[in-house]
Scaffold this active site. Sequence first.
Site, PDB file in Angstrom:
ATOM      1  N   HIS A 149      -3.223  -5.455   2.596  1.00 54.89           N
ATOM      2  CA  HIS A 149      -2.871  -5.579   4.014  1.00 54.89           C
ATOM      3  C   HIS A 149      -3.408  -6.915   4.536  1.00 54.89           C
ATOM      4  CE1 HIS A 149      -1.825  -1.298   4.559  1.00 54.89           C
ATOM      5  NE2 HIS A 149      -2.867  -1.020   3.802  1.00 54.89           N
ATOM      6  N   CYS A 152       0.820  -1.219   0.000  1.00 57.27           N
ATOM      7  CA  CYS A 152       0.000   0.000   0.000  1.00 57.27           C
ATOM      8  C   CYS A 152       0.860   1.278   0.000  1.00 57.27           C
ATOM      9  CB  CYS A 152      -0.973  -0.042   1.169  1.00 57.27           C
ATOM     10  SG  CYS A 152      -2.421   0.991   0.901  1.00 57.27           S
ATOM     11  N   ARG A 206     -12.383   6.462  -0.625  1.00 61.21           N
ATOM     12  CA  ARG A 206     -11.365   5.463  -0.274  1.00 61.21           C
ATOM     13  C   ARG A 206     -11.801   4.100  -0.830  1.00 61.21           C
ATOM     14  NH1 ARG A 206      -7.572   7.312   2.709  1.00 61.21           N
ATOM     15  NH2 ARG A 206      -6.725   5.230   3.162  1.00 61.21           N
TER      16      ARG A 206
HETATM   17  N1  GLN Z   1      -2.046   6.834   2.454  1.00 69.21           N
HETATM   18  C1  GLN Z   1      -2.155   6.011   1.265  1.00 69.21           C
HETATM   19  C2  GLN Z   1      -3.562   6.078   0.645  1.00 69.21           C
HETATM   20  O1  GLN Z   1      -4.483   6.503   1.296  1.00 69.21           O
HETATM   21  C3  GLN Z   1      -1.834   4.562   1.618  1.00 69.21           C
HETATM   22  C4  GLN Z   1      -2.836   3.961   2.595  1.00 69.21           C
HETATM   23  C5  GLN Z   1      -2.366   2.637   3.192  1.00 69.21           C
HETATM   24  O2  GLN Z   1      -1.161   2.365   3.276  1.00 69.21           O
HETATM   25  N2  GLN Z   1      -3.322   1.794   3.648  1.00 69.21           N
HETATM   26  O3  GLN Z   1      -3.735   5.683  -0.513  1.00 69.21           O
END
Ligand code: GLN
Length: 252
Positions: free
Chosen positions: A203, A103, A137
Amino acid sequence: MADESMQITIGHLYPDLLNLYGDRGNTIALAKRCEWRGIDARVVDLGAGQDVDFEDIDLFFIGGGQDFDQRTLLADLGVGVTGSKATRLQQAIERDVPVLAICGGYQILGEYYVDHEGHESAYIGALPMYTEAGDTRLIGNIVFEADAIEGAPTVVGFENHAGRTHLREGAQALGTVVKGYGNNGDDGTEGLRYRNVIATYSHGPLLPKNPCVADTLIELALQRRYPGAKLQPLDDALEEAAHDTMERRLIS
Ligand code: GLN
């Protein structure tokens, strides 16, 4: 076969800043899967202000983080600076040192990232891709066919990112999304494979439920130091049961 005479060092980049959804579990899984085979695996934390000779690192791990954390570490990373962590990590990647990037850690290996507040950060540029945050998101469980890993395993994980990653022409996606969003929720790709870098939005942590990915990374690391080294199989009944439960739950 890999044996007790073998030793690898795992470099964990920014464990203090990039460690969402149990990402540290990936270095624990790597070390345990070596220990269970009698291989001496050492994990070295490479947080802000911590440094070692990258020539001594056999496998790098970098996890995920918030946009703010990703901006915070840029000063320590030293993008574009001779001799910096960024430059030495890119050199290691070009020497085929294996890297697992999750990520935010995946994003940081790319060319640049425009975050959800519009901050544009130049990143390492080791991978042929760039990331730009969307208005929403991309959150949820993910299943994808990891076509760019030997055996093309089906991988299960969890994703939560605003960033939409776009691969440059000719770049090899790590896999194809079966369930979830992947790189950008649009082109059906997930992650990226470049040399021995395995980069993904997954993740979980990723590796405990996807032991074949863990063993791929360990074997790549061993073979650079011990040419021809092969891992003995482990009894992965528990790991496969956890993997298959998630796959069935998500695909049914
Ligand atoms: N901050 C980055 C995003 O929002 C990565 C998020 C994460 O590592 N889960 O895309």
